[in-house]
Motif scaffolding. Structure first.
Motif, short mmCIF file in Angstrom:
data_model
loop_
_atom_site.label_atom_id
_atom_site.label_comp_id
_atom_site.label_asym_id
_atom_site.label_seq_id
_atom_site.Cartn_x
_atom_site.Cartn_y
_atom_site.Cartn_z
N SER A 79 -31.65 -5.91 58.09
CA SER A 79 -31.20 -5.32 59.35
C SER A 79 -31.28 -3.79 59.36
O SER A 79 -31.31 -3.17 60.41
N ALA A 80 -31.33 -3.19 58.19
CA ALA A 80 -31.34 -1.74 58.09
C ALA A 80 -32.70 -1.18 57.70
O ALA A 80 -32.79 -0.03 57.28
N THR A 81 -33.76 -1.96 57.88
CA THR A 81 -35.07 -1.50 57.42
C THR A 81 -35.59 -0.26 58.13
O THR A 81 -36.37 0.49 57.56
N LEU A 82 -35.16 -0.01 59.35
CA LEU A 82 -35.64 1.17 60.08
C LEU A 82 -34.70 2.36 59.96
O LEU A 82 -34.96 3.40 60.56
N ILE A 83 -33.65 2.22 59.19
CA ILE A 83 -32.70 3.33 59.04
C ILE A 83 -33.14 4.20 57.87
O ILE A 83 -33.35 3.73 56.75
N SER A 84 -33.28 5.49 58.15
CA SER A 84 -33.58 6.45 57.09
C SER A 84 -33.05 7.81 57.52
O SER A 84 -33.05 8.16 58.70
N GLY A 85 -32.55 8.55 56.59
CA GLY A 85 -32.10 9.90 56.87
C GLY A 85 -30.86 10.00 57.73
O GLY A 85 -30.72 10.93 58.51
N HIS A 86 -29.95 9.08 57.61
CA HIS A 86 -28.72 9.11 58.39
C HIS A 86 -27.52 9.07 57.44
O HIS A 86 -27.58 8.42 56.40
N THR A 87 -26.46 9.73 57.82
CA THR A 87 -25.23 9.70 57.03
C THR A 87 -24.28 8.68 57.64
O THR A 87 -23.89 8.80 58.79
N LEU A 88 -23.93 7.67 56.88
CA LEU A 88 -22.98 6.67 57.31
C LEU A 88 -21.64 7.00 56.64
O LEU A 88 -21.50 6.88 55.43
N VAL A 89 -20.69 7.43 57.42
CA VAL A 89 -19.40 7.87 56.90
C VAL A 89 -18.46 6.66 56.83
O VAL A 89 -18.15 6.04 57.84
N VAL A 90 -18.03 6.32 55.63
CA VAL A 90 -17.09 5.23 55.41
C VAL A 90 -15.91 5.85 54.68
O VAL A 90 -15.84 5.85 53.45
N GLU A 148 -10.54 1.04 49.01
CA GLU A 148 -10.87 0.22 47.84
C GLU A 148 -12.38 -0.06 47.87
O GLU A 148 -13.02 0.06 48.93
N PRO A 149 -12.95 -0.47 46.75
CA PRO A 149 -14.38 -0.78 46.73
C PRO A 149 -14.80 -1.80 47.79
O PRO A 149 -15.86 -1.67 48.39
N MET A 150 -13.98 -2.78 48.05
CA MET A 150 -14.32 -3.78 49.06
C MET A 150 -14.37 -3.19 50.47
O MET A 150 -14.99 -3.76 51.36
N ASP A 151 -13.73 -2.05 50.68
CA ASP A 151 -13.77 -1.40 51.98
C ASP A 151 -15.16 -0.86 52.32
O ASP A 151 -15.50 -0.72 53.49
N VAL A 152 -15.94 -0.54 51.32
CA VAL A 152 -17.29 -0.04 51.57
C VAL A 152 -18.36 -1.11 51.36
O VAL A 152 -19.52 -0.89 51.64
N ALA A 153 -17.96 -2.28 50.88
CA ALA A 153 -18.93 -3.33 50.57
C ALA A 153 -19.74 -3.75 51.79
O ALA A 153 -20.95 -3.98 51.69
N GLY A 154 -19.10 -3.85 52.95
CA GLY A 154 -19.83 -4.25 54.15
C GLY A 154 -20.91 -3.27 54.52
O GLY A 154 -22.02 -3.66 54.91
N ALA A 155 -20.61 -1.98 54.41
CA ALA A 155 -21.60 -0.95 54.71
C ALA A 155 -22.77 -1.01 53.72
O ALA A 155 -23.94 -0.89 54.11
N VAL A 156 -22.45 -1.22 52.46
CA VAL A 156 -23.50 -1.31 51.44
C VAL A 156 -24.37 -2.53 51.69
O VAL A 156 -25.61 -2.46 51.64
N LEU A 157 -23.75 -3.67 51.98
CA LEU A 157 -24.52 -4.88 52.26
C LEU A 157 -25.44 -4.70 53.46
O LEU A 157 -26.58 -5.15 53.46
#
Length: 55
Positions: A37-48, A22-31
């Motif tokens: 906290s994610a400012t240094l993340i670039s070019g990575h695939t986050l599989v949800v 459901e959409p709420m299942d990916v909400a945490g990853a999007v947030l």
């Protein structure tokens, strides 16, 4: 190809949850990704995907 049998087969093949996400299942990853906290993340695939990729 669709219908109840197809849907049941797809759900059974999702190893971790045995349900469609459901959409709420990916909400945490999007947030997380839009947070400071994610400012240094670039070019990575986050599989949800509820475990679909590991089958």
């Amino acid at each position: 190809m669709s219908g109840p049998a197809f849907g049941a087969d797809v759900i059974e093949r999702i190893p971790a949850l045995h349900r469609i996400g459901e959409p709420m299942d990916v909400a945490g990853a999007v947030l997380f990704l839009v947070s400071p906290s994610a400012t240094l993340i670039s070019g990575h695939t986050l599989v949800v995907d509820g475990g679909w990729a590991v089958r």
